[in-house]
Write a protein that holds these residues in place. Structure first.
Motif, PDB file in Angstrom:
ATOM      1  N   VAL A  13       0.812  -1.213   0.000  1.00  0.00           N
ATOM      2  CA  VAL A  13       0.000   0.000   0.000  1.00  0.00           C
ATOM      3  C   VAL A  13       0.847   1.265   0.000  1.00  0.00           C
ATOM      4  O   VAL A  13       0.520   2.250  -0.676  1.00  0.00           O
ATOM      5  N   GLN A  14       1.960   1.267   0.728  1.00  0.00           N
ATOM      6  CA  GLN A  14       2.814   2.458   0.755  1.00  0.00           C
ATOM      7  C   GLN A  14       3.472   2.700  -0.595  1.00  0.00           C
ATOM      8  O   GLN A  14       3.522   3.834  -1.079  1.00  0.00           O
ATOM      9  N   GLY A  15       3.981   1.624  -1.202  1.00  0.00           N
ATOM     10  CA  GLY A  15       4.582   1.769  -2.526  1.00  0.00           C
ATOM     11  C   GLY A  15       3.561   2.174  -3.563  1.00  0.00           C
ATOM     12  O   GLY A  15       3.836   2.995  -4.446  1.00  0.00           O
ATOM     13  N   LEU A  16       2.364   1.617  -3.472  1.00  0.00           N
ATOM     14  CA  LEU A  16       1.303   1.945  -4.419  1.00  0.00           C
ATOM     15  C   LEU A  16       0.922   3.416  -4.324  1.00  0.00           C
ATOM     16  O   LEU A  16       0.700   4.079  -5.343  1.00  0.00           O
ATOM     17  N   GLU A  17       0.860   3.938  -3.114  1.00  0.00           N
ATOM     18  CA  GLU A  17       0.532   5.354  -2.931  1.00  0.00           C
ATOM     19  C   GLU A  17       1.570   6.242  -3.610  1.00  0.00           C
ATOM     20  O   GLU A  17       1.236   7.244  -4.240  1.00  0.00           O
ATOM     21  N   ARG A  18       2.829   5.837  -3.511  1.00  0.00           N
ATOM     22  CA  ARG A  18       3.915   6.571  -4.159  1.00  0.00           C
ATOM     23  C   ARG A  18       3.751   6.542  -5.683  1.00  0.00           C
ATOM     24  O   ARG A  18       3.943   7.556  -6.362  1.00  0.00           O
ATOM     25  N   THR A  19       3.389   5.391  -6.204  1.00  0.00           N
ATOM     26  CA  THR A  19       3.202   5.239  -7.648  1.00  0.00           C
ATOM     27  C   THR A  19       2.044   6.097  -8.150  1.00  0.00           C
ATOM     28  O   THR A  19       2.172   6.827  -9.140  1.00  0.00           O
ATOM     29  N   ILE A  20       0.914   5.999  -7.484  1.00  0.00           N
ATOM     30  CA  ILE A  20      -0.268   6.766  -7.888  1.00  0.00           C
ATOM     31  C   ILE A  20       0.018   8.262  -7.871  1.00  0.00           C
ATOM     32  O   ILE A  20      -0.344   9.001  -8.799  1.00  0.00           O
ATOM     33  N   LYS A  21       0.671   8.718  -6.825  1.00  0.00           N
ATOM     34  CA  LYS A  21       0.990  10.146  -6.692  1.00  0.00           C
ATOM     35  C   LYS A  21       1.852  10.625  -7.854  1.00  0.00           C
ATOM     36  O   LYS A  21       1.620  11.692  -8.426  1.00  0.00           O
ATOM     37  N   SER A  22       2.857   9.834  -8.237  1.00  0.00           N
ATOM     38  CA  SER A  22       3.762  10.263  -9.305  1.00  0.00           C
ATOM     39  C   SER A  22       3.048  10.323 -10.649  1.00  0.00           C
ATOM     40  O   SER A  22       3.358  11.171 -11.487  1.00  0.00           O
ATOM     41  N   VAL A  23       2.090   9.425 -10.878  1.00  0.00           N
ATOM     42  CA  VAL A  23       1.320   9.462 -12.128  1.00  0.00           C
ATOM     43  C   VAL A  23       0.434  10.708 -12.162  1.00  0.00           C
ATOM     44  O   VAL A  23       0.369  11.422 -13.171  1.00  0.00           O
ATOM     45  N   GLN A  24      -0.228  10.983 -11.065  1.00  0.00           N
ATOM     46  CA  GLN A  24      -1.140  12.122 -11.009  1.00  0.00           C
ATOM     47  C   GLN A  24      -0.415  13.463 -11.104  1.00  0.00           C
ATOM     48  O   GLN A  24      -1.026  14.468 -11.467  1.00  0.00           O
ATOM     49  N   GLU A  25       0.871  13.479 -10.796  1.00  0.00           N
ATOM     50  CA  GLU A  25       1.651  14.720 -10.860  1.00  0.00           C
ATOM     51  C   GLU A  25       2.221  15.011 -12.248  1.00  0.00           C
ATOM     52  O   GLU A  25       2.842  16.056 -12.454  1.00  0.00           O
ATOM     53  N   GLN A  26       2.039  14.106 -13.196  1.00  0.00           N
ATOM     54  CA  GLN A  26       2.606  14.303 -14.531  1.00  0.00           C
ATOM     55  C   GLN A  26       1.990  15.514 -15.232  1.00  0.00           C
ATOM     56  O   GLN A  26       0.776  15.727 -15.181  1.00  0.00           O
ATOM     57  N   THR A  27       2.853  16.290 -15.868  1.00  0.00           N
ATOM     58  CA  THR A  27       2.365  17.436 -16.636  1.00  0.00           C
ATOM     59  C   THR A  27       1.676  16.978 -17.914  1.00  0.00           C
ATOM     60  O   THR A  27       0.810  17.681 -18.442  1.00  0.00           O
ATOM     61  N   ALA A  28       2.058  15.814 -18.419  1.00  0.00           N
ATOM     62  CA  ALA A  28       1.382  15.257 -19.592  1.00  0.00           C
ATOM     63  C   ALA A  28      -0.030  14.864 -19.196  1.00  0.00           C
ATOM     64  O   ALA A  28      -0.286  14.429 -18.075  1.00  0.00           O
ATOM     65  N   THR A  29      -0.958  15.009 -20.122  1.00  0.00           N
ATOM     66  CA  THR A  29      -2.354  14.681 -19.829  1.00  0.00           C
ATOM     67  C   THR A  29      -2.912  13.604 -20.757  1.00  0.00           C
ATOM     68  O   THR A  29      -4.046  13.147 -20.561  1.00  0.00           O
ATOM     69  N   ASN A  30      -2.121  13.208 -21.749  1.00  0.00           N
ATOM     70  CA  ASN A  30      -2.606  12.243 -22.740  1.00  0.00           C
ATOM     71  C   ASN A  30      -2.369  10.809 -22.268  1.00  0.00           C
ATOM     72  O   ASN A  30      -1.748   9.994 -22.955  1.00  0.00           O
ATOM     73  N   TYR A  31      -2.857  10.483 -21.083  1.00  0.00           N
ATOM     74  CA  TYR A  31      -2.671   9.135 -20.570  1.00  0.00           C
ATOM     75  C   TYR A  31      -3.915   8.668 -19.829  1.00  0.00           C
ATOM     76  O   TYR A  31      -4.757   9.461 -19.399  1.00  0.00           O
ATOM     77  N   GLU A  32      -4.022   7.353 -19.705  1.00  0.00           N
ATOM     78  CA  GLU A  32      -4.983   6.721 -18.817  1.00  0.00           C
ATOM     79  C   GLU A  32      -4.189   5.864 -17.836  1.00  0.00           C
ATOM     80  O   GLU A  32      -3.100   5.394 -18.151  1.00  0.00           O
ATOM     81  N   HIS A  33      -4.740   5.685 -16.650  1.00  0.00           N
ATOM     82  CA  HIS A  33      -4.052   4.883 -15.637  1.00  0.00           C
ATOM     83  C   HIS A  33      -4.913   3.669 -15.313  1.00  0.00           C
ATOM     84  O   HIS A  33      -6.080   3.802 -14.931  1.00  0.00           O
ATOM     85  N   ILE A  34      -4.324   2.500 -15.493  1.00  0.00           N
ATOM     86  CA  ILE A  34      -4.994   1.220 -15.243  1.00  0.00           C
ATOM     87  C   ILE A  34      -4.357   0.572 -14.027  1.00  0.00           C
ATOM     88  O   ILE A  34      -3.131   0.474 -13.936  1.00  0.00           O
ATOM     89  N   LEU A  35      -5.171   0.131 -13.086  1.00  0.00           N
ATOM     90  CA  LEU A  35      -4.663  -0.441 -11.835  1.00  0.00           C
ATOM     91  C   LEU A  35      -5.149  -1.885 -11.708  1.00  0.00           C
ATOM     92  O   LEU A  35      -6.367  -2.141 -11.665  1.00  0.00           O
ATOM     93  N   ILE A  36      -4.197  -2.811 -11.645  1.00  0.00           N
ATOM     94  CA  ILE A  36      -4.517  -4.231 -11.479  1.00  0.00           C
ATOM     95  C   ILE A  36      -3.919  -4.702 -10.153  1.00  0.00           C
ATOM     96  O   ILE A  36      -2.701  -4.821 -10.007  1.00  0.00           O
ATOM     97  N   ASP A  37      -4.783  -4.949  -9.182  1.00  0.00           N
ATOM     98  CA  ASP A  37      -4.354  -5.403  -7.859  1.00  0.00           C
ATOM     99  C   ASP A  37      -4.669  -6.886  -7.710  1.00  0.00           C
ATOM    100  O   ASP A  37      -5.726  -7.349  -8.138  1.00  0.00           O
ATOM    101  N   GLY A  38      -3.754  -7.610  -7.095  1.00  0.00           N
ATOM    102  CA  GLY A  38      -3.917  -9.061  -6.980  1.00  0.00           C
ATOM    103  C   GLY A  38      -4.759  -9.522  -5.809  1.00  0.00           C
ATOM    104  O   GLY A  38      -4.611 -10.656  -5.353  1.00  0.00           O
TER     105      GLY A  38
END
Length: 259
Positions: A13-38
């Motif tokens: 969960v801690q690593g995932l929070e770091r990952t999500i935050k870095s994606v949301q901070e991107q200046t680029a906007t032409n992306y989608e974020h897909i999350l697959i949790d096991g």
């Protein structure tokens, strides 16, 4: 042009929070974020639900390993290019995705665009990659999936090999470049931060075996290079040869002694 960022995670969960935050901070906007949790049980699902409006797709359910999860992400991805930024890893800074996307040619014909990664381990440092990928290099190493854009059409013929537990992404790049002639572009910039979690010696043995089997099947003339890259294999070969030589010398000595 749309980029699909696919994040595979399980009980981090801690690593995932770091990952999500870095994606949301991107200046680029032409992306989608897909999350697959096991099917995490450590609070990851609650975190995902907290951000679910920022995901184009997410699921939290048991799977059959990391490559099965990555294949699930590919199946729902709508992007022209895919990037696997797994739980715990993150972009270097807010401009990273824009920098990597800048390596895509005007007609979007390039199939792989890759950059460098910062590796966080006992000795943290930047891992740089060559602009020209020789077969010998790819036998020994691979491209960094947290810093590589893969055109989705590259997965039309096959997905990640789920019979492999650890090296399916390596196999994909190796065969893609040297059997399917994927074209590629190198961006000399640090794109992502990868956390090396201390792979055990047992996993090193498994990595070596899985890679050896792939090399033996597709590039048998390069098998010696594989053994030299993995000293454990080379040591085993040396010990086997030593035993055979000692056995032969013993037989010769016996014949000489008894006439």
């Amino acid at each position: 042009m749309l980029i699909s960022i696919i994040t595979v995670t399980y009980n981090d969960v801690q690593g995932l929070e770091r990952t999500i935050k870095s994606v949301q901070e991107q200046t680029a906007t032409n992306y989608e974020h897909i999350l697959i949790d096991g099917g995490s049980t450590d609070g990851s699902r609650a975190l995902i639900e907290q951000h679910q409006d920022r995901f184009s797709y997410w699921s939290s359910e048991p799977d059959n390993g990391i490559y099965h999860a990555m294949n699930k992400g590919i199946a729902v991805a709508r992007g022209d290019y895919l990037l696997f930024l797994n739980g715990g890893d993150h972009f270097k800074d807010e401009s990273s995705l824009s920098i990597l996307v800048g390596g895509i040619d005007e007609n979007q014909q390039v199939e792989l665009v890759y950059g460098n990664i910062e590796v966080v381990a006992d000795h943290t440092g930047i891992k740089k990659y060559p602009a020209h990928l020789t077969l010998d290099y790819l036998i020994k190493d691979s491209l960094p999936h947290p810093a590589t854009l893969i055109r989705k059409t590259c997965f039309n013929s096959h997905l990640y090999d789920t019979s492999l537990e650890i090296v399916a992404d390596w196999k994909f790049f190796l065969l893609g470049i040297y059997k399917q002639s994927f074209n590629y572009t190198y961006v000399d910039d640090t794109i992502s931060v990868f956390y090396y979690d201390g792979i055990s010696s047992l996993q090193h043995v498994k990595i070596s075996k899985e890679r050896r089997d792939v090399v033996k099947q597709y590039f048998p003339d390069k098998l010696r290079l594989h053994y030299f890259y993995y000293p454990g294999n080379l040591k085993q070969i040396f010990n086997d040869v030593k035993k055979k030589v000692n056995s032969l010398m013993k037989r010769i000595k016996t014949r000489l002694t008894h006439g």
